[in-house]
Design an enzyme around this catalytic site. Structure first.
Site, PDB file in Angstrom:
ATOM      1  N   HIS A 126       0.829  -1.215   0.000  1.00  0.00           N
ATOM      2  CA  HIS A 126       0.000   0.000   0.000  1.00  0.00           C
ATOM      3  C   HIS A 126       0.855   1.254   0.000  1.00  0.00           C
ATOM      4  CE1 HIS A 126      -3.440  -2.578   1.827  1.00  0.00           C
ATOM      5  NE2 HIS A 126      -3.322  -2.726   0.524  1.00  0.00           N
ATOM      6  N   GLY A 195      -1.011  -9.383  12.533  1.00  0.00           N
ATOM      7  CA  GLY A 195      -1.753  -8.160  12.826  1.00  0.00           C
ATOM      8  C   GLY A 195      -2.535  -7.587  11.682  1.00  0.00           C
TER       9      GLY A 195
HETATM   10  N1  APR Z   1      -0.656  -7.262  17.678  1.00  0.00           N
HETATM   11  C1  APR Z   1      -1.143  -7.922  16.582  1.00  0.00           C
HETATM   12  N2  APR Z   1      -2.330  -7.637  15.998  1.00  0.00           N
HETATM   13  C2  APR Z   1      -3.061  -6.643  16.551  1.00  0.00           C
HETATM   14  C3  APR Z   1      -2.634  -5.912  17.689  1.00  0.00           C
HETATM   15  C4  APR Z   1      -1.380  -6.260  18.246  1.00  0.00           C
HETATM   16  N3  APR Z   1      -0.898  -5.615  19.325  1.00  0.00           N
HETATM   17  N4  APR Z   1      -3.600  -5.000  17.993  1.00  0.00           N
HETATM   18  C5  APR Z   1      -4.597  -5.156  17.063  1.00  0.00           C
HETATM   19  N5  APR Z   1      -4.271  -6.148  16.220  1.00  0.00           N
HETATM   20  C6  APR Z   1      -5.028  -6.666  15.076  1.00  0.00           C
HETATM   21  C7  APR Z   1      -6.530  -6.509  15.144  1.00  0.00           C
HETATM   22  O1  APR Z   1      -7.098  -7.599  15.854  1.00  0.00           O
HETATM   23  C8  APR Z   1      -6.899  -6.542  13.658  1.00  0.00           C
HETATM   24  O2  APR Z   1      -7.125  -7.881  13.239  1.00  0.00           O
HETATM   25  O3  APR Z   1      -4.633  -5.908  13.961  1.00  0.00           O
HETATM   26  C9  APR Z   1      -5.649  -6.010  12.965  1.00  0.00           C
HETATM   27  C10 APR Z   1      -5.838  -4.644  12.352  1.00  0.00           C
HETATM   28  O4  APR Z   1      -6.790  -4.767  11.335  1.00  0.00           O
HETATM   29  P1  APR Z   1      -7.109  -3.480  10.425  1.00  0.00           P
HETATM   30  O5  APR Z   1      -7.283  -2.296  11.303  1.00  0.00           O
HETATM   31  O6  APR Z   1      -8.192  -3.879   9.488  1.00  0.00           O
HETATM   32  O7  APR Z   1      -5.746  -3.233   9.628  1.00  0.00           O
HETATM   33  P2  APR Z   1      -5.244  -3.989   8.342  1.00  0.00           P
HETATM   34  O8  APR Z   1      -5.641  -5.422   8.350  1.00  0.00           O
HETATM   35  O9  APR Z   1      -3.798  -3.685   8.211  1.00  0.00           O
HETATM   36  O10 APR Z   1      -6.047  -3.223   7.169  1.00  0.00           O
HETATM   37  C11 APR Z   1      -5.679  -3.519   5.841  1.00  0.00           C
HETATM   38  O11 APR Z   1      -7.041  -1.686   5.077  1.00  0.00           O
HETATM   39  O12 APR Z   1      -7.732   0.479   5.455  1.00  0.00           O
HETATM   40  C12 APR Z   1      -6.911  -0.319   4.677  1.00  0.00           C
HETATM   41  O13 APR Z   1      -4.940   0.343   3.601  1.00  0.00           O
HETATM   42  C13 APR Z   1      -5.477   0.083   4.863  1.00  0.00           C
HETATM   43  O14 APR Z   1      -3.526  -1.329   4.933  1.00  0.00           O
HETATM   44  C14 APR Z   1      -4.831  -1.158   5.463  1.00  0.00           C
HETATM   45  C15 APR Z   1      -5.752  -2.271   5.010  1.00  0.00           C
END
Ligand code: APR
Length: 253
Positions: A126, A195
């Site tokens: 991204h 994560g």
């Molecule tokens: N360690 C590991 N995982 C964690 C922690 C932690 N300390 N805290 C939260 N999480 C997890 C949550 O449970 C969740 O499953 O991190 C994840 C975050 O999910 P999202 O907020 O959806 O982020 P992500 O999966 O990276 O989103 C993907 O969506 O909005 C777009 O471009 C943006 O790159 C992003 C993409």
């Protein structure tokens, strides 16, 4: 125990790839997007046609970009990223890479923390918020090294529009980046999913492809995701805790 099983799977694999999401940076103080406290949960999802708006009026898009006060809802996110430091999870992936075990990190994060932690092999699906990119030839520059006197900035090489490197909703993933992701996923026989809510494609398809190819999945996440069912091992907790523990075991094998 899950960590022992994960260490066994990883050490018995030939091409380990990490797929990273916002959760890896949560312990650096950067809010995730979804779930409790997530940025989108609080301020609402960004418009799905951001890229279309950029193409329609790139000057206006850049004026908004260059005006720090333009978008207070995201100021908090920007400030969190600006003051963030890599955490134990980022450094654990670098240790795993330096052991010759982790071959590639595919990250969905744009916060540049993997680079600052010293990772060598990285695909930023991204993009990276510290850079700008030509939408024609994919040339990239550090954001602060580009000249914004004349808007919209154009590529000195091919003359196309230049925009922030961060991939916007509705924007195609740059071809060289998506090719690298599929190449690495095809080589991968063990994916460590760190994560991510595994809900945004094409990134969320990579672990599924690894499984379909007969590879194994390790999920490190305090919460369940759509991948949890098909994971061979679930490390149900924060990456800042579990990834260093995993590498400690790998170093002892
Ligand atoms: N360690 C590991 N995982 C964690 C922690 C932690 N300390 N805290 C939260 N999480 C997890 C949550 O449970 C969740 O499953 O991190 C994840 C975050 O999910 P999202 O907020 O959806 O982020 P992500 O999966 O990276 O989103 C993907 O969506 O909005 C777009 O471009 C943006 O790159 C992003 C993409």
């Amino acid at each position: 125990m899950a960590l022992e099983k994960a260490a066994e799977l990883v050490s018995g694999s030939g091409y380990v790839v990490a797929l990273v999401g916002a959760g890896l940076s949560a312990e650096s103080g950067i809010p995730t997007f979804r779930g409790t406290g997530g940025l989108w949960t609080r301020v609402g999802e960004p418009s799905m046609n951001g890229y279309e708006q950029f193409l329609r009026d790139p000057i206006r898009w850049w004026e908004h970009q260059l005006d720090p006060g333009a978008d207070p809802a995201r100021t908090e996110f920007r400030e969190a990223i600006d003051s963030a430091e890599p955490n134990a999870g980022h450094y654990a992936l670098v240790r795993m890479e330096r052991l010759g075990i982790l071959k590639m990190t595919i990250t969905q994060n744009v916060d540049n923390l993997h680079v600052r932690a010293g990772v060598a092999n990285l695909v930023e699906i991204h993009g990276n918020r510290t850079k700008v990119r030509c939408i024609g030839c994919e040339m990239r520059w550090l954001r602060e090294s580009f000249d914004y006197a004349k808007l919209p900035p154009l590529c000195p090489d091919c003359g196309s529009l230049v925009k922030g490197d961060t991939v916007m909703f509705g924007e195609p993933i740059p071809p060289s980046v998506i090719d690298a992701c599929f190449r690495e996923t095809a080589l991968c026989d063990c994916m460590i999913v760190c994560g991510t809510s595994a809900t945004v494609f094409p990134a969320a398809s990579f672990p599924r492809m690894v499984k379909e190819n007969g590879g194994t999945l390790i999920e490190a996440n305090p919460n369940p995701t759509p991948l949890s069912e098909s994971a061979d091992v679930v490390l149900r907790g924060p990456t800042g805790e579990y990834l260093p523990e995993l590498v400690n075991r790998l170093e002892r094998l």
